[in-house]
Design a protein around this motif. Structure first.
Motif, PDB file in Angstrom:
ATOM      1  N   ARG A   2      41.199  34.569  51.577  1.00  0.00           N
ATOM      2  CA  ARG A   2      40.687  34.021  50.220  1.00  0.00           C
ATOM      3  C   ARG A   2      41.826  34.889  49.482  1.00  0.00           C
ATOM      4  O   ARG A   2      42.028  35.940  49.468  1.00  0.00           O
ATOM      5  CB  ARG A   2      40.106  33.477  49.694  1.00  0.00           C
ATOM      6  CG  ARG A   2      39.193  32.216  49.959  1.00  0.00           C
ATOM      7  CD  ARG A   2      37.826  32.515  48.541  1.00  0.00           C
ATOM      8  NE  ARG A   2      36.709  31.524  49.752  1.00  0.00           N
ATOM      9  CZ  ARG A   2      35.667  31.620  50.304  1.00  0.00           C
ATOM     10  NH1 ARG A   2      35.229  32.694  50.367  1.00  0.00           N
ATOM     11  NH2 ARG A   2      34.552  30.547  50.784  1.00  0.00           N
ATOM     12  N   GLY A   3      42.412  34.099  48.363  1.00  0.00           N
ATOM     13  CA  GLY A   3      43.332  34.368  47.701  1.00  0.00           C
ATOM     14  C   GLY A   3      43.080  34.758  46.458  1.00  0.00           C
ATOM     15  O   GLY A   3      41.910  34.605  45.956  1.00  0.00           O
ATOM     16  N   ARG A   4      43.628  36.031  45.390  1.00  0.00           N
ATOM     17  CA  ARG A   4      43.056  36.714  44.132  1.00  0.00           C
ATOM     18  C   ARG A   4      44.031  37.027  43.354  1.00  0.00           C
ATOM     19  O   ARG A   4      45.135  36.691  43.734  1.00  0.00           O
ATOM     20  CB  ARG A   4      42.317  37.657  44.589  1.00  0.00           C
ATOM     21  CG  ARG A   4      42.893  38.266  45.043  1.00  0.00           C
ATOM     22  CD  ARG A   4      41.803  39.390  44.997  1.00  0.00           C
ATOM     23  NE  ARG A   4      40.858  40.527  43.924  1.00  0.00           N
ATOM     24  CZ  ARG A   4      41.767  41.616  43.397  1.00  0.00           C
ATOM     25  NH1 ARG A   4      42.266  41.787  43.673  1.00  0.00           N
ATOM     26  NH2 ARG A   4      40.991  41.877  41.861  1.00  0.00           N
ATOM     27  N   ILE A   5      43.821  36.405  42.024  1.00  0.00           N
ATOM     28  CA  ILE A   5      44.956  36.810  41.164  1.00  0.00           C
ATOM     29  C   ILE A   5      44.289  37.678  40.047  1.00  0.00           C
ATOM     30  O   ILE A   5      45.143  38.168  39.525  1.00  0.00           O
ATOM     31  CB  ILE A   5      45.659  36.236  40.404  1.00  0.00           C
ATOM     32  CG1 ILE A   5      44.768  34.836  39.627  1.00  0.00           C
ATOM     33  CG2 ILE A   5      46.524  34.749  41.169  1.00  0.00           C
ATOM     34  CD1 ILE A   5      45.164  34.178  38.445  1.00  0.00           C
ATOM     35  N   ALA A   6      43.273  38.416  40.805  1.00  0.00           N
ATOM     36  CA  ALA A   6      42.226  39.050  39.373  1.00  0.00           C
ATOM     37  C   ALA A   6      42.419  39.202  37.741  1.00  0.00           C
ATOM     38  O   ALA A   6      42.557  39.638  36.937  1.00  0.00           O
ATOM     39  CB  ALA A   6      43.047  40.368  39.611  1.00  0.00           C
ATOM     40  N   VAL A   7      41.708  37.707  37.785  1.00  0.00           N
ATOM     41  CA  VAL A   7      41.665  37.280  36.207  1.00  0.00           C
ATOM     42  C   VAL A   7      40.175  37.398  36.625  1.00  0.00           C
ATOM     43  O   VAL A   7      38.862  35.993  37.374  1.00  0.00           O
ATOM     44  CB  VAL A   7      42.372  36.225  36.114  1.00  0.00           C
ATOM     45  CG1 VAL A   7      43.660  36.704  35.525  1.00  0.00           C
ATOM     46  CG2 VAL A   7      42.105  35.232  36.964  1.00  0.00           C
ATOM     47  N   ALA A   8      39.341  36.858  35.051  1.00  0.00           N
ATOM     48  CA  ALA A   8      38.094  36.627  34.823  1.00  0.00           C
ATOM     49  C   ALA A   8      38.380  35.239  33.860  1.00  0.00           C
ATOM     50  O   ALA A   8      39.144  36.115  32.806  1.00  0.00           O
ATOM     51  CB  ALA A   8      36.898  37.493  33.992  1.00  0.00           C
ATOM     52  N   GLU A  32      42.399  42.466  35.655  1.00  0.00           N
ATOM     53  CA  GLU A  32      42.359  44.155  36.347  1.00  0.00           C
ATOM     54  C   GLU A  32      43.549  44.938  35.980  1.00  0.00           C
ATOM     55  O   GLU A  32      44.380  44.035  36.303  1.00  0.00           O
ATOM     56  CB  GLU A  32      42.059  43.134  37.682  1.00  0.00           C
ATOM     57  CG  GLU A  32      42.351  44.620  38.832  1.00  0.00           C
ATOM     58  CD  GLU A  32      41.504  44.808  40.255  1.00  0.00           C
ATOM     59  OE1 GLU A  32      41.960  44.992  41.303  1.00  0.00           O
ATOM     60  OE2 GLU A  32      40.935  43.767  40.456  1.00  0.00           O
ATOM     61  N   ILE A  33      43.395  45.602  35.308  1.00  0.00           N
ATOM     62  CA  ILE A  33      44.286  46.230  35.791  1.00  0.00           C
ATOM     63  C   ILE A  33      45.586  46.468  37.082  1.00  0.00           C
ATOM     64  O   ILE A  33      44.617  47.111  37.407  1.00  0.00           O
ATOM     65  CB  ILE A  33      44.070  48.164  34.876  1.00  0.00           C
ATOM     66  CG1 ILE A  33      43.291  47.418  34.231  1.00  0.00           C
ATOM     67  CG2 ILE A  33      45.143  48.134  34.497  1.00  0.00           C
ATOM     68  CD1 ILE A  33      42.781  48.705  32.669  1.00  0.00           C
ATOM     69  N   ASN A  34      46.218  46.269  36.500  1.00  0.00           N
ATOM     70  CA  ASN A  34      47.799  46.428  37.721  1.00  0.00           C
ATOM     71  C   ASN A  34      47.382  45.355  38.561  1.00  0.00           C
ATOM     72  O   ASN A  34      47.820  45.718  39.832  1.00  0.00           O
ATOM     73  CB  ASN A  34      47.536  47.528  38.366  1.00  0.00           C
ATOM     74  CG  ASN A  34      48.161  48.706  37.450  1.00  0.00           C
ATOM     75  OD1 ASN A  34      48.792  48.124  37.131  1.00  0.00           O
ATOM     76  ND2 ASN A  34      47.775  50.040  36.914  1.00  0.00           N
ATOM     77  N   GLY A  35      46.858  44.170  38.381  1.00  0.00           N
ATOM     78  CA  GLY A  35      46.317  43.338  39.156  1.00  0.00           C
ATOM     79  C   GLY A  35      47.173  42.429  39.628  1.00  0.00           C
ATOM     80  O   GLY A  35      48.455  42.348  38.505  1.00  0.00           O
ATOM     81  N   PRO A  36      47.598  41.502  40.302  1.00  0.00           N
ATOM     82  CA  PRO A  36      48.544  40.538  40.101  1.00  0.00           C
ATOM     83  C   PRO A  36      48.597  39.356  39.074  1.00  0.00           C
ATOM     84  O   PRO A  36      50.161  39.323  38.219  1.00  0.00           O
ATOM     85  CB  PRO A  36      47.569  39.667  41.302  1.00  0.00           C
ATOM     86  CG  PRO A  36      47.290  40.503  41.955  1.00  0.00           C
ATOM     87  CD  PRO A  36      46.994  41.137  41.162  1.00  0.00           C
ATOM     88  N   ALA A  37      47.870  38.881  38.437  1.00  0.00           N
ATOM     89  CA  ALA A  37      48.228  38.839  37.148  1.00  0.00           C
ATOM     90  C   ALA A  37      48.673  39.735  36.002  1.00  0.00           C
ATOM     91  O   ALA A  37      49.395  39.155  35.070  1.00  0.00           O
ATOM     92  CB  ALA A  37      46.629  38.449  36.289  1.00  0.00           C
TER      93      ALA A  37
END
Length: 498
Positions: A287-293, A319-324
């Motif tokens: 699965r994909g993720r962009i690291a946001v809540a 998320e710090i330094n995540g894709p988003a």
């Protein structure tokens, strides 16, 4: 003058009026021919529905326990009272009969103990079977029984706990299979049928209607809600439409007793097939993720921010330094589209992201401070048990409280706090009173924005509050721990006194 002719005339008129009414009533009365007949449907689909029994090794399971959370006495009494028969033997119990059959018929060793019972259905003639992940979870052995009483020991291909889908394989050929429908074509109110093994009673048929669609009870599961009777043991069995096509997998019930109470839920078959295809190829789901809540956008928030209607997904943390984060997404942004697809509700977004292949760049259309903006995000792969970095806010020393029109006593953040939370500005709530208490605001919350204006410090915030119109709702962008959300507040005409 005699009145009898008049009576005869009135009687004739009454008969003339009533005869057509009798025919109309008869025509409008329900008849057996107008009620649904499930017999052909069951004959068509039934052979492809299977019973699943799971077992664990004796040294792990300990003493044998009957399925469904009932003890032997409860089960014996149940079968004696309602069926006039003794408790059927379960796999792993002494003298447990095993079907004769040919080929794949198995006989589990004495060291295996029964651990559960469920249902499933055959996807392909070469032996791929779909069921629920929770049916085969932690099983040391899985046994599949067909309607012709042949029993096979199954191989677990893969499970996906997020969607509660599992795929197993039996060594058989030319098996009967189900037909797959399009879940998007399901209509609320249509008749549906469930076939499964409630309480271990194989090939039990129950019927009802679709009560609702798109029930959001999980990140990846827009459930189909029905009033079909589903009980322990039905899990993993098919939900079937009147064409004999599978539209879902019976997975959950809403219950305060553990038994059926009129509401059951099925996983849409489209979602399940996508998962099964990946399990078949990879043994797991990528699965994909962009690291946001994210959280839901309420009407009050949409009105405060100038959105025409409540839609999209509100970014509550990143998320710090995540894709988003790398793409420039900020807490408080409202994601309206994902790669051109409308995000109607917050629960739409995780499924869209999850279906996207990692490594692909997508476009996020966001609403920020009254303007629409496009950001470009490279989707990453979701890893198991990944969690966001959480930071604890430090509170300012206690001091005498002065409350503004929002019922808030605030203070500036220290340079250390700003640095540790990666913030450029904001104010901290030291105490809450009056209108603030009714909104859920708490001590320690950080206010980042008032409406569309970034909050820099207490002086600027208080000036903004003084300009607010009394009794008109305004949205505050509030950070609590590592989560951010908009909270609507209605100011009073005068500062609150405590």
């Amino acid at each position: 003058m005699s009145i009898y002719p008049v009576r005869r005339f009135l009687l004739a008129v009454a008969i003339t009026i009533c005869i057509p009414l009798v025919y109309l009533c008869a025509a409008g009365a329900p008849s057996a021919s107008h009620l649904p007949d499930f017999t052909d449907l069951v004959d068509k689909v039934g052979p492809a529905v299977i019973n699943i029994r799971t077992a664990t090794h004796a040294q792990q399971q300990g003493l044998t326990s009957p399925p469904l959370g009932l003890d032997d006495g409860d089960m014996s009494e149940f079968f004696r009272r309602f069926f006039g028969i003794p408790l059927p033997q379960q796999p792993g119990k002494p003298d447990s009969p095993r079907g004769g059959g040919t080929g794949g018929t198995v006989d589990p060793s004495d060291s295996e103990q029964s651990s559960g019972v469920g249902s499933g259905f055959i996807l392909s003639a070469d032996g791929y079977v779909m069921t629920n992940a929770h049916v085969v979870h932690d099983a040391d052995a899985i046994y599949v029984t067909l309607t012709d009483k042949r029993e096979f020991k199954a191989k677990l291909i893969g499970v996906d706990e997020r969607t509660d889908v599992a795929l197993v394989k039996i060594n058989a050929k030319n098996l009967p299979t189900v037909m797959i429908s399009d879940s998007n074509m399901v209509r609320v109110g249509e008749w549906v049928v469930a076939i499964g093994s409630p309480f271990g009673l194989e090939n039990t048929v129950t019927a009802g209607i679709v009560s609702a669609k798109g029930r959001d009870t999980g990140d990846y599961l827009p459930f189909i809600q029905t009033d079909v009777a589903v009980n322990p043991g039905n899990s993993g069995g098919p939900l079937i439409n009147m064409k004999g096509e599978v539209i879902g997998i019976n997975s959950q019930i809403y219950s305060r007793t553990g038994g059926y109470m009129g509401i059951s839920f099925a996983i849409p078959i489209d979602e399940a097939i996508r998962v099964a295809d990946q399990l078949k190829v990879n043994g797991r789901v990528v699965r994909g993720r962009i690291a946001v809540a994210i959280s839901e956008v309420t009407k009050e928030v949409s009105d405060s921010l100038g959105l025409a209607k409540a839609r999209g997904a509100l970014v509550s943390s990143i998320e710090i330094n995540g894709p988003a984060d790398k793409a420039g997404v900020q807490p408080g942004d409202i994601i309206l589209k994902f790669n051109g697809r409308n995000v109607s509700t917050a629960t739409d977004l995780p499924r869209m992201i999850g279906e996207t292949k990692p490594g692909i760049q997508v476009t996020l259309t966001i609403w920020r401070k009254g303007k629409i903006k496009d950001l470009f995000v490279v989707v990453a792969e979701m890893q198991p048990d990944i969690t966001m970095q959480v930071k604890t806010d430090r509170r300012s020393p206690e001091k005498e409280r002065e409350f503004n029109q929002l019922g808030l006593a605030i203070s500036d953040l220290s340079p250390e706090q700003l640095k540790s939370m990666h913030l450029k500005g904001g104010v901290q709530i030291d105490d809450v009173y009056g209108p603030g208490t009714r909104t859920g605001l708490q001590r320690g919350d950080i206010i980042l924005r008032i409406g569309d204006i970034d909050v820099l410090n207490t002086k600027q915030f208080e000036l903004l509050v003084q300009k607010l119109k009394p009794q008109k709702s305004i949205a505050l962008l509030v950070r609590r721990g590592d989560n951010t959300q908009f909270i609507p507040v209605r100011p009073r005409a005068e500062p609150a006194q405590k």
